[in-house]
Design a protein around this motif. Sequence first.
Motif, PDB file in Angstrom:
ATOM      1  N   ALA A 261      40.430  17.976 141.203  1.00 18.93           N
ATOM      2  CA  ALA A 261      41.509  17.189 141.794  1.00 18.93           C
ATOM      3  C   ALA A 261      42.134  17.966 142.959  1.00 18.93           C
ATOM      4  O   ALA A 261      42.156  19.195 142.983  1.00 18.93           O
ATOM      5  CB  ALA A 261      42.563  16.858 140.755  1.00 18.93           C
ATOM      6  N   ASP A 262      42.635  17.235 143.918  1.00 15.80           N
ATOM      7  CA  ASP A 262      43.300  17.813 145.068  1.00 15.80           C
ATOM      8  C   ASP A 262      44.627  18.446 144.644  1.00 15.80           C
ATOM      9  O   ASP A 262      45.437  17.804 143.972  1.00 15.80           O
ATOM     10  CB  ASP A 262      43.533  16.694 146.090  1.00 15.80           C
ATOM     11  CG  ASP A 262      44.311  17.190 147.289  1.00 15.80           C
ATOM     12  OD1 ASP A 262      45.459  16.756 147.452  1.00 15.80           O
ATOM     13  OD2 ASP A 262      43.772  18.018 148.029  1.00 15.80           O
ATOM     14  N   ARG A 263      44.832  19.698 145.041  1.00 13.31           N
ATOM     15  CA  ARG A 263      46.046  20.403 144.597  1.00 13.31           C
ATOM     16  C   ARG A 263      47.315  19.698 145.068  1.00 13.31           C
ATOM     17  O   ARG A 263      48.308  19.662 144.345  1.00 13.31           O
ATOM     18  CB  ARG A 263      46.015  21.857 145.079  1.00 13.31           C
ATOM     19  CG  ARG A 263      47.243  22.660 144.604  1.00 13.31           C
ATOM     20  CD  ARG A 263      47.074  24.129 144.857  1.00 13.31           C
ATOM     21  NE  ARG A 263      48.317  24.850 144.637  1.00 13.31           N
ATOM     22  CZ  ARG A 263      48.477  25.835 143.756  1.00 13.31           C
ATOM     23  NH1 ARG A 263      47.475  26.173 142.959  1.00 13.31           N
ATOM     24  NH2 ARG A 263      49.628  26.470 143.642  1.00 13.31           N
TER      25      ARG A 263
END
Length: 210
Positions: A2-4
């Motif tokens: 997942a994108d931080r």
Amino acid sequence: MADRAALQTQLERGIDALGLRLPAEAVPRLLDYQALLERWNGTYNLTAIRDPSEMISRHLLDSLAILPHVQGETLADLGTGPGLPGIPLAIAAPGRQVLLVDSNGKKVRFLREAIRSLKLEGVRALQSRVEDVEGEYDCVTARAFASLADMLAWGGHLLAPSGIWLAMKGKSPEEELAGVPDGFALEGIHVLDVPGLGTAERHLVALRRR
């Protein structure tokens, strides 16, 4: 993966929904902990939760939901597994002495790496059975690792006379209350509304010494 930035938004919104005010560095450190847990989980199988977004809700926000009930200068987190709720609590409210207890060697190795890499001052990990741990603590936390009767039978000696025991449960544990040993009194059962968990029930049982 997942994108931080998306995870940060989810975490910040959850913290706001819980009504918490955390130190400025808490959010990035919580995300660093989540990333470390995700990375180690691939090899060590530390948690059944694999999805990063679920880790935010089921691990981080679930742990932070009990923060308003945590008291005192010392905390023992029993059956902590990969550090839940102890590590999120230590990041969110630094300055407390925190002991993380688990009998599983893999999990304690992870805890020690997390303490080192996240620079968690005042936090230490102990590989031990709960009943063999020594000392007294102002606050004892336990996240659904046993019944109330067993938790207190094994770890009740760790609670300081004026301390509070916080047992994290799923559904309301009314049927377990009859098994609470004589030396402990129920202070309250709190319903926790954890952002992102939908209809999943969360309850916090607070007990004190009589």
